[in-house]
Scaffold this motif. Structure first.
Motif, mmCIF file in Angstrom:
data_model
loop_
_atom_site.group_PDB
_atom_site.id
_atom_site.type_symbol
_atom_site.label_atom_id
_atom_site.label_comp_id
_atom_site.label_asym_id
_atom_site.label_seq_id
_atom_site.Cartn_x
_atom_site.Cartn_y
_atom_site.Cartn_z
ATOM 1 N N ILE A 79 28.781 -45.827 -25.597
ATOM 2 C CA ILE A 79 27.833 -44.886 -24.975
ATOM 3 C C ILE A 79 28.299 -44.593 -23.549
ATOM 4 C CG2 ILE A 79 25.452 -44.442 -24.312
ATOM 5 C CD1 ILE A 79 24.579 -46.457 -26.460
ATOM 6 N N PHE A 80 28.317 -45.613 -22.722
ATOM 7 C CA PHE A 80 28.831 -45.470 -21.357
ATOM 8 C C PHE A 80 29.083 -46.834 -20.759
ATOM 9 C CE2 PHE A 80 24.180 -44.118 -20.820
ATOM 10 C CZ PHE A 80 23.693 -45.416 -20.726
ATOM 11 N N GLN A 81 29.705 -46.813 -19.582
ATOM 12 C CA GLN A 81 30.060 -48.028 -18.874
ATOM 13 C C GLN A 81 29.664 -47.902 -17.409
ATOM 14 O OE1 GLN A 81 34.314 -49.118 -17.809
ATOM 15 N NE2 GLN A 81 33.926 -50.587 -19.455
ATOM 16 N N ARG A 85 30.871 -44.989 -15.050
ATOM 17 C CA ARG A 85 32.304 -44.828 -14.856
ATOM 18 C C ARG A 85 32.965 -44.100 -16.033
ATOM 19 N NH1 ARG A 85 35.976 -49.660 -12.406
ATOM 20 N NH2 ARG A 85 37.912 -48.539 -12.218
ATOM 21 N N GLN A 86 32.448 -44.332 -17.208
ATOM 22 C CA GLN A 86 33.000 -43.688 -18.394
ATOM 23 C C GLN A 86 31.815 -43.351 -19.296
ATOM 24 O OE1 GLN A 86 36.396 -43.567 -19.624
ATOM 25 N NE2 GLN A 86 37.520 -45.054 -18.405
ATOM 26 N N ARG A 87 31.977 -42.321 -20.113
ATOM 27 C CA ARG A 87 30.902 -41.940 -21.011
ATOM 28 C C ARG A 87 31.480 -41.508 -22.351
ATOM 29 N NH1 ARG A 87 25.485 -40.631 -19.948
ATOM 30 N NH2 ARG A 87 24.494 -39.624 -21.729
ATOM 31 N N GLY A 88 30.808 -41.891 -23.404
ATOM 32 C CA GLY A 88 31.202 -41.472 -24.744
ATOM 33 C C GLY A 88 30.468 -40.193 -25.126
ATOM 34 N N ASN A 89 30.512 -39.835 -26.395
ATOM 35 C CA ASN A 89 29.922 -38.581 -26.862
ATOM 36 C C ASN A 89 28.448 -38.742 -27.198
ATOM 37 O OD1 ASN A 89 32.391 -37.228 -26.644
ATOM 38 N ND2 ASN A 89 33.039 -37.999 -28.646
ATOM 39 N N PHE A 90 27.673 -39.009 -26.208
ATOM 40 C CA PHE A 90 26.230 -39.143 -26.377
ATOM 41 C C PHE A 90 25.525 -38.137 -25.473
ATOM 42 C CE2 PHE A 90 25.195 -42.757 -29.081
ATOM 43 C CZ PHE A 90 26.463 -43.291 -29.285
ATOM 44 N N ASP A 117 22.607 -36.252 -23.047
ATOM 45 C CA ASP A 117 22.016 -36.655 -21.771
ATOM 46 C C ASP A 117 20.719 -37.437 -21.938
ATOM 47 O OD1 ASP A 117 22.997 -33.601 -20.039
ATOM 48 O OD2 ASP A 117 24.092 -35.423 -20.580
ATOM 49 N N ARG A 118 20.171 -37.442 -23.149
ATOM 50 C CA ARG A 118 18.965 -38.253 -23.392
ATOM 51 C C ARG A 118 19.258 -39.739 -23.142
ATOM 52 N NH1 ARG A 118 17.334 -39.154 -28.061
ATOM 53 N NH2 ARG A 118 19.162 -38.550 -29.296
ATOM 54 N N PHE A 119 20.522 -40.077 -23.224
ATOM 55 C CA PHE A 119 20.953 -41.452 -22.974
ATOM 56 C C PHE A 119 21.392 -41.554 -21.513
ATOM 57 C CE2 PHE A 119 21.219 -43.379 -27.234
ATOM 58 C CZ PHE A 119 21.019 -42.264 -28.015
ATOM 59 N N SER A 120 20.716 -42.397 -20.777
ATOM 60 C CA SER A 120 21.077 -42.587 -19.381
ATOM 61 C C SER A 120 21.024 -44.077 -19.074
ATOM 62 C CB SER A 120 20.135 -41.819 -18.457
ATOM 63 O OG SER A 120 18.809 -42.308 -18.586
ATOM 64 N N GLY A 121 21.598 -44.420 -17.933
ATOM 65 C CA GLY A 121 21.615 -45.840 -17.603
ATOM 66 C C GLY A 121 21.563 -46.086 -16.125
ATOM 67 N N HIS A 122 21.608 -47.351 -15.827
ATOM 68 C CA HIS A 122 21.567 -47.756 -14.427
ATOM 69 C C HIS A 122 22.172 -49.147 -14.332
ATOM 70 C CE1 HIS A 122 19.999 -47.489 -10.342
ATOM 71 N NE2 HIS A 122 19.693 -48.764 -10.441
ATOM 72 N N GLN A 123 22.833 -49.395 -13.198
ATOM 73 C CA GLN A 123 23.294 -50.758 -12.927
ATOM 74 C C GLN A 123 22.742 -51.186 -11.583
ATOM 75 O OE1 GLN A 123 27.535 -51.559 -12.310
ATOM 76 N NE2 GLN A 123 27.311 -53.530 -13.377
ATOM 77 N N PHE A 124 22.287 -52.386 -11.493
ATOM 78 C CA PHE A 124 21.675 -52.922 -10.279
ATOM 79 C C PHE A 124 22.694 -53.735 -9.476
ATOM 80 C CE2 PHE A 124 17.495 -51.545 -11.379
ATOM 81 C CZ PHE A 124 17.489 -51.524 -12.760
ATOM 82 N N PRO A 125 22.379 -54.008 -8.210
ATOM 83 C CA PRO A 125 23.325 -54.760 -7.371
ATOM 84 C C PRO A 125 23.705 -56.116 -7.947
ATOM 85 C CG PRO A 125 21.671 -53.722 -6.006
ATOM 86 C CD PRO A 125 21.230 -53.502 -7.421
ATOM 87 N N ASN A 126 22.841 -56.699 -8.770
ATOM 88 C CA ASN A 126 23.186 -58.005 -9.362
ATOM 89 C C ASN A 126 23.985 -57.835 -10.656
ATOM 90 O OD1 ASN A 126 21.297 -57.088 -11.160
ATOM 91 N ND2 ASN A 126 20.000 -58.921 -11.081
ATOM 92 N N VAL A 141 16.666 -44.281 -23.167
ATOM 93 C CA VAL A 141 16.797 -43.194 -24.130
ATOM 94 C C VAL A 141 15.482 -42.423 -24.144
ATOM 95 C CG1 VAL A 141 17.398 -42.523 -26.478
ATOM 96 C CG2 VAL A 141 18.289 -44.664 -25.547
ATOM 97 N N ASN A 142 15.575 -41.121 -23.877
ATOM 98 C CA ASN A 142 14.399 -40.263 -23.868
ATOM 99 C C ASN A 142 14.285 -39.487 -25.170
ATOM 100 O OD1 ASN A 142 13.700 -40.896 -21.180
ATOM 101 N ND2 ASN A 142 15.209 -39.427 -20.418
ATOM 102 N N ALA A 143 13.073 -38.995 -25.435
ATOM 103 C CA ALA A 143 12.840 -38.114 -26.593
ATOM 104 C C ALA A 143 13.489 -38.686 -27.845
ATOM 105 C CB ALA A 143 13.374 -36.720 -26.283
ATOM 106 N N LEU A 144 13.097 -39.889 -28.201
ATOM 107 C CA LEU A 144 13.718 -40.601 -29.315
ATOM 108 C C LEU A 144 13.687 -39.806 -30.616
ATOM 109 C CD1 LEU A 144 12.352 -44.185 -28.642
ATOM 110 C CD2 LEU A 144 14.767 -43.500 -28.677
#
Lengths: 114, 115
Positions: free
Chosen positions: B46-48, B55-60, B62-71, B78-81
């Protein structure tokens, strides 16, 4: 885009028989990884091959990377019931970076009759 | 040495809803990748996330989004399932700065069912 194909899709063996799964990539791979996923579980990293023609062994498992770095194989000698699961190969897409994303094959599911 | 952890283990949602999945990487790892594994198939990238950025994204979509925290922990949203989003969602962690390897350690996954 890059495709990774595995054959066979399923393999049923009698305990003690050997097993081999083959992995072919549509593009040259910088490295290839193998994973095992038990039923209901998650993929567990087994090994990574990097060099052309590389062969690595882990007890009864032998992994091979092709000379052209487009194919690989996993061979299990004298299968045991603990070998049951799905074996996946995966290769990084595009140029090798530490952030490379992996393309997985659809796996070979091994069942072993005791 | 703590391995990769994911929560929740299972989740049931209905079409149109939104879902958030969570992942904590293996101790010492700084990179998190998310994969979707449909029944009988291999994981699909999906993504990294690295340094809190995608940093990288696969063929998914925009309903698929992410986040990384400082830790280094991460979330997958995932929106609109859709029914087709039903799958095992796997988080994998790795360490940037290794010897060009892509060794990933997978978490146990979150089984998402969309009704």
């Amino acid at each position: 885009g890059q495709q990774v194909m595995q054959i066979p899709q399923y393999q049923h063996v009698q305990e003690g028989e050997d097993f081999t799964t083959y992995c072919n990539s549509s593009t040259t791979l910088s490295n290839i990884q193998w994973y095992k996923q038990r039923p209901g579980g998650h993929p567990v990293f087994l090994i990574q091959l990097v060099k052309s023609g590389e062969v690595k062994k882990q007890k009864r498992l032998t992994f091979q990377f092709g000379e052209a770095k487009k194919n690989s194989s996993l061979h299990i000698t004298a299968t045991q019931t603990t070998d049951v699961g799905t074996y996946f190969c995966a290769g990084p897409q595009g140029q090798v970076t530490n952030a490379g994303k992996s393309t997985f094959g659809d796996g070979t599911t091994l069942t072993v009759k005791p | 040495d703590a391995g990769v952890t994911q929560s929740p283990t299972h989740l049931i949602k209905t079409r149109g809803q939104q879902v958030t999945l969570r992942c904590s990487p293996k101790s010492g790892h700084d990179t998190v990748s998310w994969y979707q594994q449909a029944l009988g198939q291999g994981p699909q990238f999906i993504f990294q996330y690295y340094e809190e950025e995608e940093r990288q994204r696969g063929n998914f979509p925009d309903r698929f989004s992410g986040h990384q925290f400082p830790n280094y922990s991460s979330e997958l949203n995932v929106n609109a399932l859709l029914l087709g989003d039903s799958a095992l969602y796997l988080c994998a962690s790795s360490l940037v700065g290794g010897l060009g390897t892509d060794t990933q350690y997978f978490g146990p996954g979150t089984r998402l069912t969309v009704l």
